[in-house]
Design an enzyme around this catalytic site. Structure first.
Site, PDB file in Angstrom:
ATOM      1  N   LYS A  44       0.840  -1.206   0.000  1.00 22.61           N
ATOM      2  CA  LYS A  44       0.000   0.000   0.000  1.00 22.61           C
ATOM      3  C   LYS A  44       0.873   1.252   0.000  1.00 22.61           C
ATOM      4  O   LYS A  44       2.066   1.187   0.317  1.00 22.61           O
ATOM      5  CB  LYS A  44      -0.918  -0.023   1.224  1.00 22.61           C
ATOM      6  CG  LYS A  44      -0.171   0.045   2.554  1.00 22.61           C
ATOM      7  CD  LYS A  44      -1.092  -0.250   3.729  1.00 22.61           C
ATOM      8  CE  LYS A  44      -0.342  -0.169   5.040  1.00 22.61           C
ATOM      9  NZ  LYS A  44      -1.165  -0.629   6.177  1.00 22.61           N
ATOM     10  N   TYR A 264      17.454  29.036   9.484  1.00 18.52           N
ATOM     11  CA  TYR A 264      16.322  29.774  10.064  1.00 18.52           C
ATOM     12  C   TYR A 264      16.382  29.767  11.586  1.00 18.52           C
ATOM     13  O   TYR A 264      16.730  28.748  12.201  1.00 18.52           O
ATOM     14  CB  TYR A 264      15.004  29.125   9.644  1.00 18.52           C
ATOM     15  CG  TYR A 264      14.575  29.446   8.230  1.00 18.52           C
ATOM     16  CD1 TYR A 264      14.342  30.749   7.823  1.00 18.52           C
ATOM     17  CD2 TYR A 264      14.382  28.411   7.316  1.00 18.52           C
ATOM     18  CE1 TYR A 264      13.922  31.027   6.529  1.00 18.52           C
ATOM     19  CE2 TYR A 264      13.966  28.673   6.022  1.00 18.52           C
ATOM     20  CZ  TYR A 264      13.735  29.997   5.635  1.00 18.52           C
ATOM     21  OH  TYR A 264      13.325  30.258   4.359  1.00 18.52           O
TER      22      TYR A 264
HETATM   23  C1  LIG Z   1      -0.442  -1.597   6.874  1.00 15.35           C
HETATM   24  C2  LIG Z   1      -1.059  -2.891   7.230  1.00 15.35           C
HETATM   25  C3  LIG Z   1      -0.283  -4.047   7.330  1.00 15.35           C
HETATM   26  C4  LIG Z   1       1.234  -4.004   7.296  1.00 15.35           C
HETATM   27  O1  LIG Z   1       1.687  -3.537   8.547  1.00 15.35           O
HETATM   28  P1  LIG Z   1       3.261  -3.458   8.913  1.00 15.35           P
HETATM   29  O2  LIG Z   1       3.277  -3.004  10.309  1.00 15.35           O
HETATM   30  O3  LIG Z   1       3.835  -2.454   7.968  1.00 15.35           O
HETATM   31  O4  LIG Z   1       3.832  -4.804   8.689  1.00 15.35           O
HETATM   32  C5  LIG Z   1      -0.927  -5.258   7.517  1.00 15.35           C
HETATM   33  N1  LIG Z   1      -2.277  -5.316   7.620  1.00 15.35           N
HETATM   34  C6  LIG Z   1      -3.060  -4.228   7.554  1.00 15.35           C
HETATM   35  C7  LIG Z   1      -4.530  -4.365   7.696  1.00 15.35           C
HETATM   36  C8  LIG Z   1      -2.479  -2.973   7.381  1.00 15.35           C
HETATM   37  O5  LIG Z   1      -3.246  -1.878   7.356  1.00 15.35           O
END
Ligand SMILES: *Cc1c(COP(=O)(O)O)cnc(C)c1O
Length: 380
Positions: A44, A264
């Site tokens: 994702k 800054y």
């Molecule tokens: C993002 C997500 C994962 C992966 O999680 P990690 O901590 O990056 O391994 C797995 N399952 C769901 C439902 C998620 O939203």
């Protein structure tokens, strides 16, 4: 997707190098930690900013058959590159998107009653028999059907047939704290949900959850951050390989002395004569501004020529930041050369600590202005 955007190297302010071999090694590592289960890959948010298509293609060549995205659009893009894999859409459906999902053979993870009703209605009217995953809430209280809703589905054979679930899943809230009592409660709750659907495979563990082992594993794991080199269980030593290197290019080198200040707010006073390099990387590139305001013990050092440390000094600007290169021999660096801001002496976890955040945010914040290099993408 920003992963496909790559600025020409000669004009880019920074170069992001992504080691696809390391991602594959990390995936195999996660697979070996859950021997009875299938390791999927969570790609994702453009594979946490590293490029969903090249990352997924490399993992597919290594044998990964199941991928998880969050958005429908991410699924459609991935489907075009990988026609034969299983793709779960973790955020499920929005009303009216069922046909799009089915047309691209995307499997939504349904977590609310309206999503369930929409999928049933779509399958009944179209005769599609498109599969879905059922997401149940075991204690995170973010997404998921409750026990009563799950029972209603399980006890209605016609509904089950129209819904056509192929997986039951849930998500750990505290897996990065192995001794947190919620982990065991969620494991037990998930086992109860699974009894309602005795023939359905189950999936509960993300990266950190996989390290809980045993009953946390179920039939499929869903690692994300571990694939990309983040430490699943800080503060323990990180067992994963580093994947990303970010090399920022020098715009200017200058000699400085007291009583000068840098950047800054004049927040950094030069303590002694030295040399500074200002690089073309700032918070607009995901080099989070908070990293520049960290505690002294968390100060980030860029890596020069694989051996010299160059501490970050002063505040991070939108497009620029400044490093102290006094310890780097004079003739080593010229304008246009690079300092590794993510590299040997600063991992994504170090940047996260300095910025008071998590490596997930460090990676997903990485912007579109880089030249991108994928290592070993075809050598697998
Ligand atoms: C993002 C997500 C994962 C992966 O999680 P990690 O901590 O990056 O391994 C797995 N399952 C769901 C439902 C998620 O939203």
């Amino acid at each position: 997707m920003s992963g496909s955007v790559s600025v020409p190297r000669s004009r880019a302010g920074a170069i992001l190098t992504i080691d696809l071999d390391a991602i594959v090694q990390n995936w195999r590592d996660m697979q070996s930690r859950a021997p009875g289960a299938e390791a999927s890959a969570v790609v994702k948010a453009d594979a946490y900013g590293l490029g969903a298509i090249p990352v997924s293609q490399a993992l597919h060549r290594a044998g990964c058959k199941t991928f998880c995205v969050a958005h429908i659009e991410e699924g459609i893009t991935l489907r075009a590159a990988l026609p034969d894999v299983r793709i779960f859409v973790l955020n499920g459906t929005f009303p009216g998107t069922e046909a799009d999902l089915a047309a691209h053979a995307l499997i939504p993870s349904l977590s609310s009653w309206p999503q369930v009703e929409g999928w049933v209605a779509f399958n009944r009217t179209s005769g599609a028999q498109a599969p879905c995953a059922l997401q149940v809430d075991t204690g995170m209280t973010r997404l998921g059907l409750n026990q009563h809703q799950a029972e209603t589905i399980a006890n209605d054979a016609e509904l089950m047939q129209a819904l056509n679930p192929c997986l039951i899943m849930s998500h750990f809230a505290c897996a990065d704290e192995p001794s947190h009592p919620l982990n065991q409660l969620q494991i037990s709750s998930f086992a109860k949900f699974r009894q309602l659907f005795p023939t359905l495979p189950g999936s509960l563990a993300q990266s950190a959850g996989t390290f809980l082992g045993g009953e946390a594993l179920n039939d499929m794991t869903r690692p994300g951050i571990a694939l990309y080199g983040g430490n699943p269980l800080p503060p323990a030593t990180n067992p994963m390989r580093q994947v990303a290197k970010l090399s920022a290019r020098i715009v200017q080198i200058q000699s400085v002395d007291t009583p000068q200040t840098v950047g800054y707010g004049a927040s950094y006073a030069v303590p002694k004569p030295g040399r500074l390099a200002t690089v073309s990387l700032g918070y607009a590139d995901g080099f989070l501004r908070a990293i520049g305001n960290c505690l002294p013990e968390h100060r980030i050092c860029a890596t020069v020529a694989d051996r010299y440390r160059a501490p970050l000094v002063g505040r991070i600007s939108m497009d620029l930041s400044t490093f102290d290169i006094s310890d780097v021999p004079e003739d080593t660096l010229q304008v246009g050369d690079t300092l590794d801001v993510i590299g040997k002496f600063a991992t994504i976890d170090d940047l996260a600590t300095a910025g008071q955040t998590i490596p997930y945010e460090v990676l997903t914040a990485l912007g579109p202005r880089f030249h991108r290099i994928y290592l070993n993408g075809s050598a697998l």
